[in-house]
Design a protein around this motif. Structure first.
Motif, PDB file in Angstrom:
ATOM      1  N   GLY A 161       0.801  -1.227   0.000  1.00 51.25           N
ATOM      2  CA  GLY A 161       0.000   0.000   0.000  1.00 51.25           C
ATOM      3  C   GLY A 161       0.834   1.278   0.000  1.00 51.25           C
ATOM      4  N   ILE A 162       2.156   1.149  -0.097  1.00 54.66           N
ATOM      5  CA  ILE A 162       3.037   2.324  -0.025  1.00 54.66           C
ATOM      6  C   ILE A 162       3.982   2.327  -1.216  1.00 54.66           C
ATOM      7  CG2 ILE A 162       4.865   3.473   1.317  1.00 54.66           C
ATOM      8  CD1 ILE A 162       3.607   2.257   3.833  1.00 54.66           C
ATOM      9  N   ASP A 163       4.077   3.462  -1.894  1.00 45.09           N
ATOM     10  CA  ASP A 163       5.025   3.612  -2.983  1.00 45.09           C
ATOM     11  C   ASP A 163       5.355   5.095  -3.051  1.00 45.09           C
ATOM     12  OD1 ASP A 163       6.451   3.744  -5.367  1.00 45.09           O
ATOM     13  OD2 ASP A 163       5.303   2.066  -6.229  1.00 45.09           O
ATOM     14  N   GLN A 184       4.001  13.120  10.711  1.00 42.66           N
ATOM     15  CA  GLN A 184       4.504  13.397   9.361  1.00 42.66           C
ATOM     16  C   GLN A 184       3.668  12.742   8.269  1.00 42.66           C
ATOM     17  OE1 GLN A 184       6.507  15.678   9.041  1.00 42.66           O
ATOM     18  NE2 GLN A 184       7.521  15.821  11.040  1.00 42.66           N
ATOM     19  N   LEU A 185       2.676  11.964   8.660  1.00 40.89           N
ATOM     20  CA  LEU A 185       1.763  11.368   7.687  1.00 40.89           C
ATOM     21  C   LEU A 185       0.576  12.316   7.499  1.00 40.89           C
ATOM     22  CD1 LEU A 185       1.755   7.638   8.844  1.00 40.89           C
ATOM     23  CD2 LEU A 185       2.560   8.497   6.638  1.00 40.89           C
ATOM     24  N   ARG A 186       0.450  12.876   6.291  1.00 38.27           N
ATOM     25  CA  ARG A 186      -0.596  13.872   6.038  1.00 38.27           C
ATOM     26  C   ARG A 186      -1.708  13.263   5.201  1.00 38.27           C
ATOM     27  NH1 ARG A 186       2.844  18.363   6.902  1.00 38.27           N
ATOM     28  NH2 ARG A 186       3.594  17.733   8.943  1.00 38.27           N
ATOM     29  N   LEU A 187      -2.933  13.467   5.655  1.00 35.77           N
ATOM     30  CA  LEU A 187      -4.074  13.048   4.846  1.00 35.77           C
ATOM     31  C   LEU A 187      -4.121  13.899   3.583  1.00 35.77           C
ATOM     32  CD1 LEU A 187      -6.734  12.782   7.673  1.00 35.77           C
ATOM     33  CD2 LEU A 187      -5.970  10.875   6.228  1.00 35.77           C
ATOM     34  N   GLN A 230       0.724   7.997  -2.816  1.00 35.96           N
ATOM     35  CA  GLN A 230       1.899   7.445  -2.120  1.00 35.96           C
ATOM     36  C   GLN A 230       1.529   6.352  -1.130  1.00 35.96           C
ATOM     37  OE1 GLN A 230       3.827  10.692  -0.140  1.00 35.96           O
ATOM     38  NE2 GLN A 230       4.609  11.591  -2.021  1.00 35.96           N
ATOM     39  N   ILE A 231       0.537   6.666  -0.304  1.00 32.79           N
ATOM     40  CA  ILE A 231       0.162   5.733   0.750  1.00 32.79           C
ATOM     41  C   ILE A 231      -1.354   5.564   0.710  1.00 32.79           C
ATOM     42  CG2 ILE A 231       0.178   5.277   3.249  1.00 32.79           C
ATOM     43  CD1 ILE A 231       2.623   7.200   3.384  1.00 32.79           C
ATOM     44  N   ARG A 232      -1.784   4.317   0.569  1.00 31.76           N
ATOM     45  CA  ARG A 232      -3.211   4.014   0.525  1.00 31.76           C
ATOM     46  C   ARG A 232      -3.522   3.033   1.636  1.00 31.76           C
ATOM     47  NH1 ARG A 232      -6.546   6.166  -3.532  1.00 31.76           N
ATOM     48  NH2 ARG A 232      -5.194   7.198  -5.037  1.00 31.76           N
ATOM     49  N   GLY A 233      -4.555   3.314   2.404  1.00 35.48           N
ATOM     50  CA  GLY A 233      -4.889   2.406   3.482  1.00 35.48           C
ATOM     51  C   GLY A 233      -6.358   2.447   3.818  1.00 35.48           C
ATOM     52  N   LYS A 234      -6.691   1.730   4.899  1.00 32.43           N
ATOM     53  CA  LYS A 234      -8.064   1.689   5.355  1.00 32.43           C
ATOM     54  C   LYS A 234      -8.062   2.000   6.843  1.00 32.43           C
ATOM     55  CE  LYS A 234     -11.951  -1.424   5.764  1.00 32.43           C
ATOM     56  NZ  LYS A 234     -12.400  -2.794   5.677  1.00 32.43           N
ATOM     57  N   ALA A 235      -8.833   3.024   7.251  1.00 38.73           N
ATOM     58  CA  ALA A 235      -8.887   3.393   8.667  1.00 38.73           C
ATOM     59  C   ALA A 235      -9.517   2.264   9.461  1.00 38.73           C
ATOM     60  CB  ALA A 235      -9.680   4.682   8.835  1.00 38.73           C
ATOM     61  N   THR A 236      -8.897   1.938  10.613  1.00 36.15           N
ATOM     62  CA  THR A 236      -9.469   0.888  11.452  1.00 36.15           C
ATOM     63  C   THR A 236     -10.059   1.470  12.727  1.00 36.15           C
ATOM     64  OG1 THR A 236      -7.302   0.526  12.434  1.00 36.15           O
ATOM     65  CG2 THR A 236      -7.920  -0.913  10.601  1.00 36.15           C
ATOM     66  N   MET A 237      -9.482   2.594  13.189  1.00 36.49           N
ATOM     67  CA  MET A 237      -9.980   3.201  14.420  1.00 36.49           C
ATOM     68  C   MET A 237      -9.519   4.650  14.460  1.00 36.49           C
ATOM     69  SD  MET A 237      -9.317   2.016  18.358  1.00 36.49           S
ATOM     70  CE  MET A 237      -7.616   2.394  18.345  1.00 36.49           C
ATOM     71  N   ASP A 285     -13.173   2.252   8.805  1.00 38.85           N
ATOM     72  CA  ASP A 285     -13.548   1.583   7.556  1.00 38.85           C
ATOM     73  C   ASP A 285     -13.436   2.472   6.313  1.00 38.85           C
ATOM     74  OD1 ASP A 285     -13.994  -0.819   8.839  1.00 38.85           O
ATOM     75  OD2 ASP A 285     -16.123  -0.375   9.193  1.00 38.85           O
ATOM     76  N   ASP A 286     -13.126   3.776   6.489  1.00 40.52           N
ATOM     77  CA  ASP A 286     -12.924   4.642   5.321  1.00 40.52           C
ATOM     78  C   ASP A 286     -11.620   4.263   4.608  1.00 40.52           C
ATOM     79  OD1 ASP A 286     -15.135   6.027   6.054  1.00 40.52           O
ATOM     80  OD2 ASP A 286     -14.105   7.895   6.601  1.00 40.52           O
ATOM     81  N   ALA A 287     -11.650   4.342   3.283  1.00 38.48           N
ATOM     82  CA  ALA A 287     -10.399   4.243   2.524  1.00 38.48           C
ATOM     83  C   ALA A 287      -9.725   5.611   2.609  1.00 38.48           C
ATOM     84  CB  ALA A 287     -10.693   3.887   1.075  1.00 38.48           C
ATOM     85  N   ILE A 288      -8.432   5.641   2.936  1.00 40.15           N
ATOM     86  CA  ILE A 288      -7.752   6.930   3.066  1.00 40.15           C
ATOM     87  C   ILE A 288      -6.476   6.961   2.221  1.00 40.15           C
ATOM     88  CG2 ILE A 288      -8.684   7.466   5.340  1.00 40.15           C
ATOM     89  CD1 ILE A 288      -6.025   6.592   6.566  1.00 40.15           C
ATOM     90  N   ALA A 289      -6.040   8.173   1.898  1.00 41.66           N
ATOM     91  CA  ALA A 289      -4.797   8.375   1.153  1.00 41.66           C
ATOM     92  C   ALA A 289      -3.950   9.380   1.913  1.00 41.66           C
ATOM     93  CB  ALA A 289      -5.112   8.899  -0.251  1.00 41.66           C
ATOM     94  N   LEU A 290      -2.652   9.116   1.985  1.00 39.75           N
ATOM     95  CA  LEU A 290      -1.758   9.993   2.742  1.00 39.75           C
ATOM     96  C   LEU A 290      -0.476  10.221   1.969  1.00 39.75           C
ATOM     97  CD1 LEU A 290      -2.767   7.413   4.857  1.00 39.75           C
ATOM     98  CD2 LEU A 290      -2.306   9.277   6.430  1.00 39.75           C
ATOM     99  N   ARG A 291       0.249  11.272   2.401  1.00 36.36           N
ATOM    100  CA  ARG A 291       1.559  11.494   1.795  1.00 36.36           C
ATOM    101  C   ARG A 291       2.554  11.823   2.907  1.00 36.36           C
ATOM    102  NH1 ARG A 291       1.880  17.049   2.024  1.00 36.36           N
ATOM    103  NH2 ARG A 291      -0.221  17.920   2.131  1.00 36.36           N
TER     104      ARG A 291
END
Ligand code: ATP
Ligand code: MG
Length: 385
Positions: free
Chosen positions: A267-269, A293-296, A302-309, A341-347
């Protein structure tokens, strides 16, 4: 006032019979050079040897090897009361049957100082610590913070070369702790005395220290200013110890595309901001990024994930999220507008990506291929002032 030097100090406790696997060394060859007037904090997890180190300096524990010097005097074999040091413990250890004034004056009475001189000195010290009104009370009639100040006053009354303090604030509630912390910082400024202060609380260490010595299993893992330890941790141990929540650490691969290096994981590149011709094979690393340092950024790839909490800290939120099989954490101003459960993107800015050698846990730094390997380790962090 004094400079305190510790040279290759070790402490080996006799291993008990039923406990033969246990590591007998509580402190291993620790060297520190604490400047006159410096506030040095010994920080580390429970059992890493902080108290043992302090007790050896105070003369309460005999070193297995090494030397302790106060200014230019070797005090390694001196009795505790001969050392020009004052120790403050976590438990205040006040005499319950004595008044505050008698408790504070105790070290002077033990040295047969004339009564009038004791009274004068006790008053001075009580004044500095705001205990003037309480001198006739007994410890039972004081709050925890007041007792702590009496214990401090008793240490200050002799005007020692250096103060040794072992978690002196850990018995106080959060509010008193932060007030007493501020008092200690201003006391250190006013007295200009040398402080060696033990804590496992990183907030105390970050706010009070001129320098921090972070201990791990009896050794100094890194010695430096709070900023140096936070911004350039020498190892994954330091990276994971400082910061709340600590730095995200995850396995990743450094790979080259068109002469530029990228950090790749589930999920990171993301680009590392490093140019590298002739990079050759991919390198496995442990990557580190601090949560702040992780910005929504919805536009980020760059970074794709799924919020868990999502944790509400009041002014900020901690967003826990998964990228593939890794769990990471981002810190964002509230409200960040993210739900579980939201899909999120960060840089992340490449300057804030830390790389560590997966086998040794040591920090890697980049340098040009013609100088040898692509990444190198810094020199060991243990140094003198
Ligand atoms: N008298 C003793 N005999 C044997 N082992 C000891 C003795 N005192 C301490 N140890 C061991 O030495 C190691 C370091 O202990 P120490 O009390 O210095 O840790 P610490 O860093 O102060 O921990 P904490 O944060 O819990 O106070 C621990 O493994 C402890 O069990
Ligand atoms: Mg301890």
């Amino acid at each position: 006032m004094a400079r305190l030097r510790i040279e290759q100090l070790s402490k080996k406790f006799g291993a008990s019979k039923n406990d033969t696997d246990a590591d007998p060394y509580a402190v291993r060859s620790v060297s520190l050079d604490i400047a006159d007037g410096e506030f040095l904090v010994l920080l580390g997890p429970s059992g890493c040897g902080k108290s043992t180190l302090l007790r050896m300096i105070a003369g309460l524990e005999e070193p297995s090897s090494g030397r302790i010097l106060l200014d230019d005097n070797d005090i390694t074999d001196q009795a505790p009361q001969q050392r020009d040091l004052a120790m403050v413990f976590q438990s205040y250890a006040l005499y319950p049957h004595l008044t505050v004034a008698k408790n504070i004056g105790f070290p002077l009475r033990a040295r047969r100082t004339p009564r009038a001189a004791i009274a004068e000195r006790v008053e001075q010290v009580a004044d500095v610590l705001g205990l003037g009104e309480l001198l006739r009370r007994r410890p039972a009639a004081l709050s925890g913070g007041q007792r702590q100040r009496v214990a401090l006053a008793r240490a200050m009354v002799r005007d020692p070369g250096a103060f040794l303090m072992d978690e002196p604030l850990s018995n106080l509630d959060a509010k008193l702790r932060s007030a007493t912390r501020a008092e200690l910082i201003s006391l250190h400024r006013r007295l200009g005395a040398t402080f060696l202060y033990v804590t496992h609380d990183q907030v105390e260490a970050m706010t009070m220290a001129d320098r921090i010595a972070l201990l791990n299993a009896g050794r100094v893992e890194q010695l430096g200013t709070p900023t140096e330890l936070y911004d350039r941790p020498h190892s994954t141990f330091v990276a994971g110890f400082l910061g709340s929540p600590p730095m995200n650490l995850f396995p990743a691969v450094v790979t080259e595309r068109a002469g530029e290096l990228f950090l790749v994981a589930d999920g990171i590149d993301t680009a590392l901001g490093i140019e590298a011709a002739e990079f050759g094979a991919d390198v496995e690393v442990t990557a580190g990024v601090r949560p702040e340092q992780l910005r929504l950024d919805p536009a980020s790839v760059q970074i794709r994930g799924k919020a868990t909490m999502v944790e509400n800290l009041g002014s900020e939120e901690l967003i826990h999220f998964s990228t593939g099989e890794h769990m990471l954490c981002a810190r964002a101003p509230r409200p960040a507008g993210v739900n579980a459960d939201d899909a999120i993107a960060l840089r992340v800015d490449p300057a804030h990506i830390h790389l560590f050698d997966t086998a040794t846990g040591l920090r890697m730094s980049w340098h040009q291929p013609q100088q040898g390997s692509l990444f190198e380790h810094p020199a060991p962090a243990v140094a003198t002032a």
